[in-house]
Design a protein around this motif. Structure first.
Motif, PDB file in Angstrom:
ATOM      1  N   GLU A   1       6.873   1.056 -20.913  1.00 47.53           N
ATOM      2  CA  GLU A   1       8.100   1.182 -20.125  1.00 47.53           C
ATOM      3  C   GLU A   1       7.963   2.284 -19.080  1.00 47.53           C
ATOM      4  OE1 GLU A   1      11.251   1.743 -22.871  1.00 47.53           O
ATOM      5  OE2 GLU A   1      11.147  -0.304 -23.681  1.00 47.53           O
ATOM      6  N   PHE A   2       7.304   3.385 -19.459  1.00 44.81           N
ATOM      7  CA  PHE A   2       7.084   4.470 -18.498  1.00 44.81           C
ATOM      8  C   PHE A   2       6.213   3.988 -17.340  1.00 44.81           C
ATOM      9  CE2 PHE A   2       4.241   7.823 -16.972  1.00 44.81           C
ATOM     10  CZ  PHE A   2       5.160   8.727 -16.466  1.00 44.81           C
ATOM     11  N   LEU A   3       5.141   3.278 -17.660  1.00 40.44           N
ATOM     12  CA  LEU A   3       4.261   2.752 -16.612  1.00 40.44           C
ATOM     13  C   LEU A   3       5.006   1.776 -15.708  1.00 40.44           C
ATOM     14  CD1 LEU A   3       0.951   2.138 -18.599  1.00 40.44           C
ATOM     15  CD2 LEU A   3       1.270   3.709 -16.683  1.00 40.44           C
ATOM     16  N   LEU A   4       5.834   0.935 -16.303  1.00 40.75           N
ATOM     17  CA  LEU A   4       6.608  -0.010 -15.502  1.00 40.75           C
ATOM     18  C   LEU A   4       7.544   0.716 -14.543  1.00 40.75           C
ATOM     19  CD1 LEU A   4       7.483  -2.739 -18.158  1.00 40.75           C
ATOM     20  CD2 LEU A   4       6.121  -3.065 -16.080  1.00 40.75           C
ATOM     21  N   ALA A   5       8.182   1.779 -15.039  1.00 50.47           N
ATOM     22  CA  ALA A   5       9.080   2.556 -14.181  1.00 50.47           C
ATOM     23  C   ALA A   5       8.313   3.184 -13.023  1.00 50.47           C
ATOM     24  CB  ALA A   5       9.796   3.631 -15.002  1.00 50.47           C
ATOM     25  N   MET A   6       7.104   3.706 -13.310  1.00 46.42           N
ATOM     26  CA  MET A   6       6.294   4.314 -12.263  1.00 46.42           C
ATOM     27  C   MET A   6       5.835   3.273 -11.250  1.00 46.42           C
ATOM     28  SD  MET A   6       2.803   6.601 -12.578  1.00 46.42           S
ATOM     29  CE  MET A   6       1.746   5.195 -12.952  1.00 46.42           C
ATOM     30  N   ILE A   7       5.410   2.116 -11.751  1.00 47.30           N
ATOM     31  CA  ILE A   7       4.957   1.055 -10.849  1.00 47.30           C
ATOM     32  C   ILE A   7       6.108   0.551  -9.988  1.00 47.30           C
ATOM     33  CG2 ILE A   7       4.059  -1.304 -10.757  1.00 47.30           C
ATOM     34  CD1 ILE A   7       2.393  -0.665 -13.218  1.00 47.30           C
TER      35      ILE A   7
ATOM     36  N   THR B   1       0.837  -1.203   0.000  1.00 50.08           N
ATOM     37  CA  THR B   1       0.000   0.000   0.000  1.00 50.08           C
ATOM     38  C   THR B   1       0.869   1.249   0.000  1.00 50.08           C
ATOM     39  OG1 THR B   1      -0.167   0.163   2.424  1.00 50.08           O
ATOM     40  CG2 THR B   1      -1.798  -1.209   1.295  1.00 50.08           C
ATOM     41  N   ALA B   2       0.315   2.322  -0.580  1.00 46.47           N
ATOM     42  CA  ALA B   2       1.004   3.617  -0.651  1.00 46.47           C
ATOM     43  C   ALA B   2       0.007   4.721  -0.327  1.00 46.47           C
ATOM     44  CB  ALA B   2       1.593   3.829  -2.040  1.00 46.47           C
ATOM     45  N   SER B   3       0.535   5.900   0.017  1.00 48.85           N
ATOM     46  CA  SER B   3      -0.343   7.018   0.376  1.00 48.85           C
ATOM     47  C   SER B   3      -1.189   7.471  -0.800  1.00 48.85           C
ATOM     48  CB  SER B   3       0.497   8.199   0.880  1.00 48.85           C
ATOM     49  OG  SER B   3       1.169   7.870   2.075  1.00 48.85           O
ATOM     50  N   HIS B   4      -0.579   7.577  -1.966  1.00 52.31           N
ATOM     51  CA  HIS B   4      -1.299   8.132  -3.118  1.00 52.31           C
ATOM     52  C   HIS B   4      -0.924   7.376  -4.380  1.00 52.31           C
ATOM     53  CE1 HIS B   4      -3.283  10.968  -5.722  1.00 52.31           C
ATOM     54  NE2 HIS B   4      -2.157  11.233  -6.354  1.00 52.31           N
ATOM     55  N   ILE B   5      -1.938   7.032  -5.165  1.00 53.19           N
ATOM     56  CA  ILE B   5      -1.737   6.381  -6.457  1.00 53.19           C
ATOM     57  C   ILE B   5      -2.498   7.200  -7.496  1.00 53.19           C
ATOM     58  CG2 ILE B   5      -2.126   4.298  -7.823  1.00 53.19           C
ATOM     59  CD1 ILE B   5      -1.900   2.723  -5.199  1.00 53.19           C
ATOM     60  N   PRO B   6      -1.819   7.730  -8.491  1.00 53.67           N
ATOM     61  CA  PRO B   6      -2.457   8.690  -9.401  1.00 53.67           C
ATOM     62  C   PRO B   6      -3.504   8.109 -10.339  1.00 53.67           C
ATOM     63  CG  PRO B   6      -0.230   8.192 -10.119  1.00 53.67           C
ATOM     64  CD  PRO B   6      -0.383   7.563  -8.774  1.00 53.67           C
ATOM     65  N   ARG B   7      -3.360   6.848 -10.726  1.00 49.90           N
ATOM     66  CA  ARG B   7      -4.265   6.312 -11.750  1.00 49.90           C
ATOM     67  C   ARG B   7      -4.341   4.789 -11.629  1.00 49.90           C
ATOM     68  NH1 ARG B   7      -5.524   8.682 -16.863  1.00 49.90           N
ATOM     69  NH2 ARG B   7      -7.214   7.451 -17.802  1.00 49.90           N
ATOM     70  N   ALA B   8      -5.504   4.230 -11.859  1.00 46.39           N
ATOM     71  CA  ALA B   8      -5.656   2.776 -11.875  1.00 46.39           C
ATOM     72  C   ALA B   8      -5.122   2.231 -13.196  1.00 46.39           C
ATOM     73  CB  ALA B   8      -7.118   2.402 -11.699  1.00 46.39           C
TER      74      ALA B   8
ATOM     75  N   HIS C   1       8.705   2.212  -9.075  1.00 50.15           N
ATOM     76  CA  HIS C   1       8.992   3.241  -8.074  1.00 50.15           C
ATOM     77  C   HIS C   1       7.982   3.180  -6.934  1.00 50.15           C
ATOM     78  CE1 HIS C   1      10.038   7.091  -6.290  1.00 50.15           C
ATOM     79  NE2 HIS C   1       8.756   7.439  -6.365  1.00 50.15           N
ATOM     80  N   LEU C   2       6.708   3.079  -7.261  1.00 49.08           N
ATOM     81  CA  LEU C   2       5.672   2.975  -6.225  1.00 49.08           C
ATOM     82  C   LEU C   2       5.849   1.704  -5.405  1.00 49.08           C
ATOM     83  CD1 LEU C   2       2.510   4.173  -8.186  1.00 49.08           C
ATOM     84  CD2 LEU C   2       3.503   5.275  -6.179  1.00 49.08           C
ATOM     85  N   TRP C   3       6.193   0.613  -6.078  1.00 47.26           N
ATOM     86  CA  TRP C   3       6.363  -0.672  -5.393  1.00 47.26           C
ATOM     87  C   TRP C   3       7.497  -0.601  -4.382  1.00 47.26           C
ATOM     88  CZ3 TRP C   3       3.567  -4.980  -4.974  1.00 47.26           C
ATOM     89  CH2 TRP C   3       4.177  -6.118  -4.442  1.00 47.26           C
ATOM     90  N   ASP C   4       8.619  -0.010  -4.790  1.00 47.35           N
ATOM     91  CA  ASP C   4       9.782   0.069  -3.894  1.00 47.35           C
ATOM     92  C   ASP C   4       9.498   0.925  -2.658  1.00 47.35           C
ATOM     93  OD1 ASP C   4      11.233  -1.526  -5.583  1.00 47.35           O
ATOM     94  OD2 ASP C   4      12.217   0.132  -6.627  1.00 47.35           O
ATOM     95  N   SER C   5       8.672   1.959  -2.829  1.00 46.82           N
ATOM     96  CA  SER C   5       8.389   2.856  -1.712  1.00 46.82           C
ATOM     97  C   SER C   5       7.142   2.456  -0.922  1.00 46.82           C
ATOM     98  CB  SER C   5       8.224   4.297  -2.220  1.00 46.82           C
ATOM     99  OG  SER C   5       7.151   4.378  -3.142  1.00 46.82           O
TER     100      SER C   5
END
Length: 334
Positions: free
Chosen positions: A246-252, A208-215, A254-258
């Motif tokens: 690739e951009f979505l993967l990078a964002m995911i 879980t994360a505080s904020h997720i911009p888009r499903a 990043h969110l996953w690691d944090s």
């Protein structure tokens, strides 16, 4: 509900009240030879017995023998007689579905070839409508073989969330790896916790994360489905452009690691209290109102104000502005 009454759903209250009694009467006597006598024996009117008998005949639970007697039929046999036409219809519909898929598959390769090599818009499929979105998710998940990455934002409605869960369930049953990032709010909403726990028990990994911009969902790190942002009509877009995926993967990633692993549902926000407090402080320092902070974090305004009050108390601040300044000074805000 009794198995006899369950055979036919369209039962009037008058008939439903006497079905068991009339059938049992016929079974004990071996047959009903006279409706009038049955009415006397059961303490019913002839009209009530007639209506009930007609329904039992339609349900195949009574049959008329050559002597015009009403003979009881084994309920299992009656059920088989009723179900067989339904099963035949289901089989025919499945055959029709298979034929439709076979016909459309003839054109699929041409479409995919054009989509991948044509203009940029050709590699994006956009649909609108609940059934169309579900269909797009199903097509993408049916082709998935190794991994699915899911982002669940706060704009996802209950039905959309259930669609995500059903997609994940099917893939997990096929041995596909499932990773999900959802908002911290999922830790405290009971209905959501139950659904996510089922996924975790099936083998999914959830954070879980505080904020997720888009499903969004990424299938096999090669294609993605982006869900609408809370518009009145459900929308989705399937993207196969390498750069976008690739951009979505990078964002995911990043969110996953944090994000914080979801290991226990018993502690609510306890496992993410420090991160949540830091996020609240950051948003306060930017001048957002309580309502905006609550919306960004996917929680009620009341809950958000409790977190703000706790933060102000920890910082010994007398105003929201002072809390934001002190949070920045203490390096809570980057």
């Amino acid at each position: 509900m009794n198995s006899v009454t369950a055979l036919r759903p369209e039962i009037t209250p008058l008939v439903g009240a006497h079905l068991i009694d009339v059938y049992r009467y016929a079974a004990r006597r071996g047959a009903i030879e006279s409706v009038e006598q049955a009415a006397v024996d059961l303490g019913l009117t002839v009209h009530e017995v007639n209506a009930t008998v007609n329904h039992l005949i339609e349900s195949r639970l009574l049959r008329v023998d050559p002597d015009r007697r009403l003979v009881p039929v084994d309920p299992e046999v009656a059920a088989a007689l009723l179900v067989s036409p339904m099963e035949r219809e289901i089989y025919q519909r499945r055959e029709l579905i298979a034929q439709i898929r076979e016909r459309t598959d003839v054109f699929r390769q041409d479409y995919v070839h054009t989509g991948l090599r044509g203009a940029g818009s050709a590699s994006v499929e956009s649909v609108s409508g609940v059934m169309e979105v579900r269909g797009l998710l199903k097509v993408a998940s049916d082709a998935c073989r190794e991994e699915i990455l899911v982002l669940l934002s706060g704009t996802v409605e209950t039905d959309d969330f259930d669609d995500f869960m059903s997609v994940c369930d099917r893939l997990l049953s096929r041995g596909v790896a499932v990773r999900v990032v959802c908002r911290h709010k999922s830790r405290t909403d009971f209905a959501t916790r139950v659904k996510i726990k089922k996924l975790i028990d099936a083998g999914a990994v959830v954070r879980t994360a505080s904020h997720i911009p888009r499903a969004a969902v990424v299938f096999d790190r090669s294609s993605a489905v982006l869900l609408g942002d809370g518009a009145a009509e459900a929308t989705a877009s399937r993207v196969r452009q390498d750069e976008v995926v690739e951009f979505l993967l990078a964002m995911i990633d990043h969110l996953w690691d944090s994000a914080t692993p979801l290991e226990s549902f018993e502690s609510g926000y306890a496992e993410v209290a420090d991160e949540l407090q830091q996020t609240v402080a950051c948003l306060m320092a930017k001048g957002f109102t309580d309502e905006v902070v609550a919306r960004k974090l996917g929680m009620s305004v009341r809950t958000c104000r409790r977190h703000i009050a706790a933060l102000m108390s920890d910082l010994h601040a007398v105003s929201r502005f002072q809390a934001g300044v002190q949070a920045a000074q203490r390096c809570l805000v980057n």
